[in-house]
Design an enzyme around this catalytic site. Sequence first.
Site, mmCIF file in Angstrom:
data_model
loop_
_atom_site.group_PDB
_atom_site.id
_atom_site.type_symbol
_atom_site.label_atom_id
_atom_site.label_comp_id
_atom_site.label_asym_id
_atom_site.label_seq_id
_atom_site.Cartn_x
_atom_site.Cartn_y
_atom_site.Cartn_z
ATOM 1 N N ARG A 163 42.322 41.411 31.057
ATOM 2 C CA ARG A 163 42.698 42.745 31.823
ATOM 3 C C ARG A 163 43.445 43.373 30.992
ATOM 4 N NH1 ARG A 163 42.206 38.489 35.880
ATOM 5 N NH2 ARG A 163 43.824 37.437 35.130
ATOM 6 N N ASP A 194 33.319 43.749 37.680
ATOM 7 C CA ASP A 194 33.727 42.685 37.369
ATOM 8 C C ASP A 194 32.961 41.295 38.543
ATOM 9 O OD1 ASP A 194 34.447 39.571 37.050
ATOM 10 O OD2 ASP A 194 36.915 40.400 37.038
ATOM 11 N N CYS A 225 30.281 36.457 34.489
ATOM 12 C CA CYS A 225 30.414 35.078 35.393
ATOM 13 C C CYS A 225 29.706 33.956 35.734
ATOM 14 C CB CYS A 225 32.271 35.155 35.723
ATOM 15 S SG CYS A 225 31.618 35.398 37.744
HETATM 16 N N1 SAH Z 1 38.595 41.898 38.300
HETATM 17 C C1 SAH Z 1 39.128 40.228 39.318
HETATM 18 C C2 SAH Z 1 37.945 39.244 40.182
HETATM 19 C C3 SAH Z 1 37.172 39.682 40.496
HETATM 20 S S1 SAH Z 1 36.400 38.256 41.465
HETATM 21 C C4 SAH Z 1 40.798 39.940 38.876
HETATM 22 O O1 SAH Z 1 40.506 40.366 37.725
HETATM 23 O O2 SAH Z 1 41.039 39.363 39.665
HETATM 24 C C5 SAH Z 1 35.037 38.993 42.656
HETATM 25 C C6 SAH Z 1 35.626 39.802 43.043
HETATM 26 O O3 SAH Z 1 34.410 40.205 44.117
HETATM 27 C C7 SAH Z 1 36.211 39.319 45.083
HETATM 28 O O4 SAH Z 1 37.795 39.770 45.122
HETATM 29 C C8 SAH Z 1 35.350 39.582 46.070
HETATM 30 O O5 SAH Z 1 35.870 39.876 47.536
HETATM 31 C C9 SAH Z 1 34.826 41.188 45.600
HETATM 32 N N2 SAH Z 1 33.867 40.922 46.402
HETATM 33 C C10 SAH Z 1 32.547 40.284 46.310
HETATM 34 N N3 SAH Z 1 31.603 40.760 46.557
HETATM 35 C C11 SAH Z 1 31.805 41.314 47.069
HETATM 36 C C12 SAH Z 1 30.485 42.960 47.118
HETATM 37 N N4 SAH Z 1 29.518 43.137 48.013
HETATM 38 N N5 SAH Z 1 31.806 44.795 47.315
HETATM 39 C C13 SAH Z 1 33.274 44.292 47.084
HETATM 40 N N6 SAH Z 1 33.779 43.162 47.136
HETATM 41 C C14 SAH Z 1 33.143 42.499 47.011
#
Ligand code: SAH
Length: 395
Positions: free
Chosen positions: A211, A299, A339
């Site tokens: 980040r 991500d 991941c």
């Molecule tokens: N980048 C974040 C972590 C991401 S985790 C950090 O640094 O903290 C993945 C995220 O994707 C979650 O918040 C989940 O709610 C979201 N998510 C999962 N599938 C999704 C989709 N199809 N569209 C939008 N968001 C989604």
Amino acid sequence: MNKIILKPGREKSLLRRHPWVFSGAVARIEGKAAAGDTVHVVAADGQFLGVAALNPDANISARVWDWHEATQINTAFFHRRLEAAIGIRRTLFARKSAEAERLVHGESDGLPGLIVDRYADVVVVQITSAGCNRWREAIIEALQRITAARAIYERSDADVLELEGLSARTGLLRGELDAPVVEITENGIRLQVDVAGGHKTGFYLDQRDNRLRVGEFAAGRDVLNCFSYTGGFTLQALAHGAASVASIDSSADALRLARENVRLNGVSQDRCEWVDADVFQHLRKLRDQNRHFDLIILDPPKFAPTAATAERAARGYKDINLLGFKLLRPGGLLATFSCSGGVTADLFRKIVAGAALDAGTDAQVIGQFHSTPDHPVSLAFPEGEYLKGLLCRVN
Ligand code: SAH
């Protein structure tokens, strides 16, 4: 001592100190051991291999605690292992009390099925193996003594529990927690973490340093943060002077906390756009609207937990990366992550290369990402290396 005896030739991975015994490798179990009990893993020729926790009905029939025959698995063993794991972090990283860190990273710290994260003075545990579940009191007691945490909270509600025949357990184990939202600091940013309702143990600590690294490229740029969760990347981008940051997530709760996090840092919402939507659909919408960005972060959640699901996952990654490349202005940057344990770094790079090609862009890799070092990867356990990422620059 109860024994789990392997089929001929199936001792090889254990001799390399890989800690899992798969059910297909097991010839028979000697003695009356139940899930979580300690057994000796023995080769077909009688050679001792390891001391393990048994789980006779699971696909992973045993998880090795230690490689020495004399090792006793008892309260003192867990105290020593936890002290070692936490001691390594103290010595190497010396994270401040207001920060967050992973204290125990499962197999790679010699404690299969145990995750322990510290959010300031609150410790969150996730127990996902029969062995750690059998020793839960010893583990929690040792954690309380070693960390002197204000509270210990349990978040054993991961999908993998089912595979181990365990049921979900969540809630306060020790101490007091007046509110489930805990404030931490991360590389100069203040963040609120919902340890009761958030994802995993509350936050994605594996991305901490990424980040910051990505944020450092944000100055003066229009940023699109896809799968933003509670705004970790968004805040670093804003702190580094991004011109604007649009954050997309399909979780309204995550976006609500993200907005609060922006407020907590005294940053004006003027530069922020919040989009509660499916990223796959919204990227298409942005493309149709002819919107463009200078820095895009992708991500996504885990698309492929295992190698068997890698193909479907590959399509998902290809899709969002292709759209990501198309939405970049010339000279723009794409920070793209996976991941998925089932997608190797090599495969991920090929998928991203295919996406750039199909988007008609020339791209260079100018950086690579891994999990933060408090998520160590045991050399004997390559499965521990699940997070990979690329920073690409397009012409
Ligand atoms: N980048 C974040 C972590 C991401 S985790 C950090 O640094 O903290 C993945 C995220 O994707 C979650 O918040 C989940 O709610 C979201 N998510 C999962 N599938 C999704 C989709 N199809 N569209 C939008 N968001 C989604």
